[in-house]
Design a protein around this motif. Structure first.
Motif, mmCIF file in Angstrom:
data_model
loop_
_atom_site.group_PDB
_atom_site.id
_atom_site.type_symbol
_atom_site.label_atom_id
_atom_site.label_comp_id
_atom_site.label_asym_id
_atom_site.label_seq_id
_atom_site.Cartn_x
_atom_site.Cartn_y
_atom_site.Cartn_z
ATOM 1 N N THR A 108 5.319 10.561 -2.200
ATOM 2 C CA THR A 108 4.892 9.177 -2.025
ATOM 3 C C THR A 108 5.632 8.547 -0.853
ATOM 4 N N ALA A 109 4.894 7.768 -0.047
ATOM 5 C CA ALA A 109 5.485 7.077 1.098
ATOM 6 C C ALA A 109 4.728 5.771 1.311
ATOM 7 N N PRO A 110 5.382 4.782 1.906
ATOM 8 C CA PRO A 110 4.660 3.549 2.243
ATOM 9 C C PRO A 110 3.538 3.876 3.232
ATOM 10 N N TYR A 111 2.393 3.227 3.051
ATOM 11 C CA TYR A 111 1.257 3.453 3.938
ATOM 12 C C TYR A 111 1.332 2.482 5.101
ATOM 13 N N VAL A 112 1.249 3.027 6.308
ATOM 14 C CA VAL A 112 1.244 2.201 7.505
ATOM 15 C C VAL A 112 -0.088 2.420 8.199
ATOM 16 N N LYS A 113 -0.885 1.360 8.251
ATOM 17 C CA LYS A 113 -2.186 1.470 8.893
ATOM 18 C C LYS A 113 -1.990 1.511 10.403
ATOM 19 N N ARG A 114 -2.596 2.511 11.014
ATOM 20 C CA ARG A 114 -2.499 2.646 12.462
ATOM 21 C C ARG A 114 -3.837 2.256 13.059
ATOM 22 N N GLY A 115 -3.827 1.199 13.839
ATOM 23 C CA GLY A 115 -5.055 0.721 14.473
ATOM 24 C C GLY A 115 -5.331 1.431 15.773
ATOM 25 N N LEU A 116 -6.352 0.997 16.450
ATOM 26 C CA LEU A 116 -6.784 1.588 17.710
ATOM 27 C C LEU A 116 -5.706 1.505 18.781
ATOM 28 N N PHE A 117 -4.953 0.413 18.783
ATOM 29 C CA PHE A 117 -3.944 0.194 19.816
ATOM 30 C C PHE A 117 -2.523 0.365 19.284
ATOM 31 N N VAL A 140 -4.681 6.823 -0.638
ATOM 32 C CA VAL A 140 -4.115 5.531 -0.273
ATOM 33 C C VAL A 140 -4.518 4.573 -1.385
ATOM 34 N N THR A 141 -3.520 3.928 -1.964
ATOM 35 C CA THR A 141 -3.765 3.043 -3.103
ATOM 36 C C THR A 141 -2.823 1.843 -3.031
ATOM 37 N N SER A 142 -3.149 0.810 -3.770
ATOM 38 C CA SER A 142 -2.333 -0.402 -3.720
ATOM 39 C C SER A 142 -0.999 -0.229 -4.420
ATOM 40 N N GLU A 143 -0.948 0.632 -5.439
ATOM 41 C CA GLU A 143 0.328 0.894 -6.117
ATOM 42 C C GLU A 143 0.402 2.348 -6.544
ATOM 43 N N GLU A 144 1.608 2.841 -6.701
ATOM 44 C CA GLU A 144 1.830 4.248 -7.025
ATOM 45 C C GLU A 144 1.199 4.625 -8.368
ATOM 46 N N ILE A 145 0.594 5.800 -8.402
ATOM 47 C CA ILE A 145 -0.019 6.320 -9.624
ATOM 48 C C ILE A 145 0.955 7.339 -10.227
ATOM 49 N N PRO A 146 1.260 7.228 -11.501
ATOM 50 C CA PRO A 146 2.194 8.181 -12.128
ATOM 51 C C PRO A 146 1.681 9.621 -12.037
ATOM 52 N N GLU A 147 2.607 10.543 -11.802
ATOM 53 C CA GLU A 147 2.244 11.957 -11.646
ATOM 54 C C GLU A 147 1.553 12.514 -12.884
ATOM 55 N N GLU A 150 -4.159 20.292 -0.100
ATOM 56 C CA GLU A 150 -3.629 18.968 -0.407
ATOM 57 C C GLU A 150 -4.711 17.893 -0.394
ATOM 58 N N THR A 151 -4.385 16.822 -1.093
ATOM 59 C CA THR A 151 -5.210 15.625 -1.140
ATOM 60 C C THR A 151 -4.324 14.444 -0.793
ATOM 61 N N VAL A 152 -4.823 13.546 0.066
ATOM 62 C CA VAL A 152 -4.071 12.359 0.451
ATOM 63 C C VAL A 152 -4.801 11.137 -0.100
ATOM 64 N N MET A 183 0.842 -1.179 0.000
ATOM 65 C CA MET A 183 0.000 0.000 0.000
ATOM 66 C C MET A 183 0.888 1.244 0.000
ATOM 67 N N VAL A 184 0.401 2.272 -0.695
ATOM 68 C CA VAL A 184 1.156 3.510 -0.867
ATOM 69 C C VAL A 184 0.274 4.687 -0.468
ATOM 70 N N GLN A 185 0.861 5.643 0.246
ATOM 71 C CA GLN A 185 0.168 6.894 0.547
ATOM 72 C C GLN A 185 0.796 7.990 -0.294
ATOM 73 N N MET A 186 -0.049 8.685 -1.040
ATOM 74 C CA MET A 186 0.424 9.765 -1.904
ATOM 75 C C MET A 186 -0.201 11.073 -1.432
ATOM 76 N N THR A 187 0.634 12.077 -1.209
ATOM 77 C CA THR A 187 0.161 13.393 -0.810
ATOM 78 C C THR A 187 0.331 14.335 -1.989
ATOM 79 N N LEU A 188 -0.787 14.855 -2.479
ATOM 80 C CA LEU A 188 -0.790 15.728 -3.642
ATOM 81 C C LEU A 188 -1.001 17.167 -3.190
ATOM 82 N N LYS A 189 -0.141 18.060 -3.605
ATOM 83 C CA LYS A 189 -0.358 19.487 -3.385
ATOM 84 C C LYS A 189 -1.160 19.984 -4.586
#
Length: 83
Positions: free
Chosen positions: A71-80, A45-52, A41-43, A1-7
């Motif tokens: 672009t950065a790896p997505y780390v899911k943060r749970g309740l605990f 989360v996708t399974s693979e990177e989308i070309p700019e 900005e828009t954030v 999973m990938v997190q992409m932050t778009l300005k």
């Protein structure tokens, strides 16, 4: 999973956020998308990177301008989540 932050330049209100979110959801298989007009900005989360250039083409007809992409790896943060 990938997190992409778009300005993105041009978002002025909540409807702008919705328009950007709907446009990106229709164009790409996203797991999650959220926008903030105050941050400009828009954030994604996708399974693979989308070309700019593909993101830029999708947003072009809406009038919003893609300024940059981080672009950065997505780390899911749970309740605990620790750390």
């Amino acid at each position: 999973m990938v997190q992409m932050t778009l300005k993105i330049d041009g978002m002025q209100c909540g409807m702008c956020e919705s328009h950007v979110n709907d446009t990106l959801r229709a164009a790409f298989p996203l797991k999650k998308v959220s926008s903030s007009h105050s941050k400009g900005e828009t954030v994604l989360v996708t399974s693979e990177e989308i070309p700019e250039d593909a993101l830029r083409r999708a947003l072009e007809p809406t009038g919003y301008k893609l300024v940059s992409v981080q672009t950065a790896p997505y780390v899911k943060r749970g309740l605990f989540h620790r750390g």
